[in-house]
Motif scaffolding. Structure first.
Motif, PDB file in Angstrom:
ATOM      1  N   PRO A  90       0.825  -1.151  -0.011  1.00  0.00           N
ATOM      2  CA  PRO A  90       0.086   0.018  -0.194  1.00  0.00           C
ATOM      3  C   PRO A  90       0.713   1.133   0.033  1.00  0.00           C
ATOM      4  CG  PRO A  90      -0.739  -1.576   1.728  1.00  0.00           C
ATOM      5  CD  PRO A  90       0.494  -2.139   1.177  1.00  0.00           C
ATOM      6  N   PHE A  91       1.937   1.207   0.607  1.00  0.00           N
ATOM      7  CA  PHE A  91       2.926   2.437   0.720  1.00  0.00           C
ATOM      8  C   PHE A  91       3.234   2.761  -0.780  1.00  0.00           C
ATOM      9  CE2 PHE A  91       6.610   5.041   1.266  1.00  0.00           C
ATOM     10  CZ  PHE A  91       6.528   5.542   2.470  1.00  0.00           C
ATOM     11  N   GLN A 147      10.857  14.622   7.268  1.00  0.00           N
ATOM     12  CA  GLN A 147      11.694  13.774   8.093  1.00  0.00           C
ATOM     13  C   GLN A 147      10.692  12.762   9.070  1.00  0.00           C
ATOM     14  OE1 GLN A 147      13.233  15.796  11.689  1.00  0.00           O
ATOM     15  NE2 GLN A 147      12.481  17.794  10.777  1.00  0.00           N
ATOM     16  N   ARG A 148      11.365  11.827   9.496  1.00  0.00           N
ATOM     17  CA  ARG A 148      10.484  10.895  10.379  1.00  0.00           C
ATOM     18  C   ARG A 148       9.777  11.787  11.391  1.00  0.00           C
ATOM     19  NH1 ARG A 148      10.688   5.425  10.780  1.00  0.00           N
ATOM     20  NH2 ARG A 148       9.656   4.564  12.759  1.00  0.00           N
ATOM     21  N   ASP A 195      -0.532   4.671  14.166  1.00  0.00           N
ATOM     22  CA  ASP A 195       0.635   4.043  13.832  1.00  0.00           C
ATOM     23  C   ASP A 195       0.780   4.469  12.209  1.00  0.00           C
ATOM     24  OD1 ASP A 195       0.941   2.244  15.848  1.00  0.00           O
ATOM     25  OD2 ASP A 195      -0.308   0.802  14.901  1.00  0.00           O
ATOM     26  N   PHE A 196       2.035   4.527  12.106  1.00  0.00           N
ATOM     27  CA  PHE A 196       2.454   5.203  10.679  1.00  0.00           C
ATOM     28  C   PHE A 196       3.604   4.317  10.275  1.00  0.00           C
ATOM     29  CE2 PHE A 196       5.179   7.615  13.722  1.00  0.00           C
ATOM     30  CZ  PHE A 196       6.239   7.330  13.122  1.00  0.00           C
ATOM     31  N   GLU A 197       3.787   4.771   8.865  1.00  0.00           N
ATOM     32  CA  GLU A 197       4.877   4.003   7.940  1.00  0.00           C
ATOM     33  C   GLU A 197       5.689   4.986   7.419  1.00  0.00           C
ATOM     34  OE1 GLU A 197       5.652   0.546   4.707  1.00  0.00           O
ATOM     35  OE2 GLU A 197       3.861   1.299   4.988  1.00  0.00           O
ATOM     36  N   TYR A 198       7.003   5.003   7.470  1.00  0.00           N
ATOM     37  CA  TYR A 198       7.938   6.034   7.025  1.00  0.00           C
ATOM     38  C   TYR A 198       8.973   5.298   6.184  1.00  0.00           C
ATOM     39  CZ  TYR A 198      11.402   9.884   6.769  1.00  0.00           C
ATOM     40  OH  TYR A 198      12.228  10.856   6.450  1.00  0.00           O
ATOM     41  N   ARG A 199       9.178   5.962   4.946  1.00  0.00           N
ATOM     42  CA  ARG A 199      10.110   5.267   4.120  1.00  0.00           C
ATOM     43  C   ARG A 199      10.623   6.153   3.235  1.00  0.00           C
ATOM     44  NH1 ARG A 199       7.561   0.790   0.550  1.00  0.00           N
ATOM     45  NH2 ARG A 199       6.589   0.059   2.282  1.00  0.00           N
TER      46      ARG A 199
END
Length: 527
Positions: free
Chosen positions: A66-67, A482-483, A497-501
């Motif tokens: 999904p990202f 940034q994160r 919750d989160f996704e960082y990439r």
């Protein structure tokens, strides 16, 4: 076999002619070309099949990631005329490509701290009210203006004298601006703007200049005084709208058609007359007497009611900002200093993004209706064809995320009441403001802002904090950041919750945290 031999005859078989030989050669060439074409078609089909398989594999891969899917969706494909340009270059582009109402003037905010309230508050209540609000009018002074498009659409048009006659008996018995403003203040409105005089020319106060006002037609009742007092009582900044054009002044010698025609003119009785007729153009002044009357009326507004925070001209300006400042030192002039896009045909996100990048302040004035009507003033359609709370708050977030203000028009009824739904929406807005006010009030407005650059989500900003509105699937996706140190629901304070990439951030708001109103996600980055 030679068939002649069967009957005992023997004749020589003629040699092939040049034409036959050519035909045979051509036939062989066609067969060869056909073989080549079939080969090319076969190769092309194999190629298409390979592409389809690859695309399917990619689609499957994206569906499993999904990202990556959001990353693809959020790639900006539209033109970005502000990208890589200085404010001066953006201004030059805007003056050539955008509507004049999207063009403003540079304001040195540091030199005008008295105007901070305007940008901090962000939300204004536009109140179109006057004789056009009263039945049988059609919701706006423009109803008395003829046009071919209206005639073709069979839209209602009134003769000017029909509309003017309303003021002879109009006396709004349920006028209660104190109730209006109490609800507006709770809902988060920071200022209001009332039509002190619209294009119909009627003044909502007893003016000593002219005879078309409440002094001559309402026994001296002062509707402006009550409005100003109620606004101040409830902490709203006081704004006044004033129309430069006055269609009542010498109306028998004014043209009542828009846009103008090269073939004829239209008089006050909606009769076509020759182009040589000496009629004052619709949006122009008829001469020195009209100008003197208008200036006298504006002086009254600027001197009889204490501090006035905002002047909102329409059609044309009666005084310059400098002239107004002599009467009201701290007054903020909207139309004339800032960009004032009108409706979504001007106020699309890409348009106002350019305005913001150019360094101009802006304010969207817009009717609170879902489908088009001519109603800026009250009409019966306003009772049912209106924004709900989610629409109003979403539009507020959008405007703030792009560096501007929202001035939403909610017209009172002709008798002076606000519509019932106005109070219902204000109550719901008040509840939302208790937990999410910080996402729209006193946020950063100077470019660059993240909306349309880093994200397609409407995202406001205050220092190192972003406030993002999830899309319909509850997703927030932001690039080139940034994160984050934390991600929370602004309404509840719960962590998300989160996704960082690779410098991008993806957040999915859980179903349990979603409501029917804008559910802002608060994202705190490390300083």
């Amino acid at each position: 076999m030679n068939p002649l031999k069967t009957i005992g005859l023997s004749l020589p078989i003629p040699a092939p002619s040049p034409a036959m030989i050519s035909l045979s050669v051509a036939f062989e060439e066609i067969k060869e070309d056909s073989r080549k074409l079939m080969k090319q078609i076969t190769l092309a089909l194999i190629g298409l099949l390979a592409v389809a398989c690859t695309a399917h594999a990619q689609e499957k891969s994206l569906a499993e990631d999904p990202f990556a899917l959001e990353q693809t969706r959020h790639q900006s494909t539209s033109e970005r005329p502000w990208a890589g340009k200085t404010p001066k270059e953006v201004q030059a582009w805007a003056r050539t490509n955008l509507h004049r109402k999207l063009i403003g003037k540079e304001i040195d905010a540091a030199s005008h701290p008295e105007w901070d309230w305007f940008r901090k508050s962000g939300l204004g209540l536009f109140l179109h009210w006057g004789p056009p609000s009263v039945a049988p009018n059609n919701g706006d002074a423009w109803a008395m203006v003829w046009s071919q498009a209206k005639a073709n659409a069979k839209r209602k048009m009134m003769l000017p004298e029909e509309m003017f006659a309303v003021a002879e008996t109009w006396n709004p018995e349920k006028y209660d601006p104190d109730k209006w403003m109490a609800a507006a203040a709770e809902a988060g409105f920071g200022y209001a703007v009332l039509t002190s005089r619209h294009h119909d020319g009627y003044c909502l106060w007893p003016s000593e200049h002219g005879t078309w006002d409440t002094g001559d037609h309402m026994n001296g009742r002062d509707l402006i005084k009550d409005y100003v007092g109620a606004s101040r009582k409830h902490g709203l900044r006081v704004g006044l709208y004033y129309s430069g054009p006055n269609w009542h002044f010498d109306y028998k010698n004014r043209e009542f058609m828009h846009p103008p025609s090269k073939n004829f003119r239209m008089n006050y009785q909606h009769e076509k007359v020759d182009t040589s007729a000496k009629l004052t153009p619709l949006m122009a002044s008829s001469g020195p007497a009209e100008k003197e009357q208008s200036e006298g009326q504006v002086r009254e507004l600027m001197t009889n009611y204490g501090p006035i925070d905002m002047m909102w001209w329409d059609g044309n300006s009666i005084m310059t900002p400098q002239e107004l400042a002599k009467l009201q030192p701290n007054i903020f002039v909207a139309r004339g200093l800032i960009a004032t896009p009108e409706g979504m045909h001007h106020g699309e996100s890409e348009n106002v993004k350019v305005t913001n990048e150019a360094g101009w302040w802006w304010e969207l004035c817009i009717k609170s209706e879902n489908s088009f009507t001519p109603n800026w003033h009250y009409g019966v359609q306003c009772e049912t064809n209106h924004w709900d709370t989610n629409k109003l708050l979403t539009e507020l977030v959008r405007c703030r995320s792009l560096g501007g203000n929202l001035l939403v028009n909610i017209p009172p009824r002709g008798n002076g009441e606000m519509m019932d739904w106005y109070y219902e929406v204000c109550d719901e807005m008040a509840g939302w403001m208790k937990h999410s006010r910080e996402a729209v009030v006193d946020v950063d407005l100077d470019a660059p802002l993240p909306t349309l650059d880093k994200t397609q989500n409407f995202t406001t900003k205050r220092g190192n904090i972003f406030y993002s509105l999830p899309n319909d699937q509850g997703v927030v996706f932001i690039r080139d950041v940034q994160r984050p140190a934390s991600v929370t629901s602004l309404r509840t304070g719960e962590s998300i919750d989160f996704e960082y990439r690779d410098g991008s951030l993806r957040i999915v708001l859980p179903e349990a945290l979603r409501t029917e109103l804008p559910d802002m996600v608060k994202i705190v980055f490390r300083e």
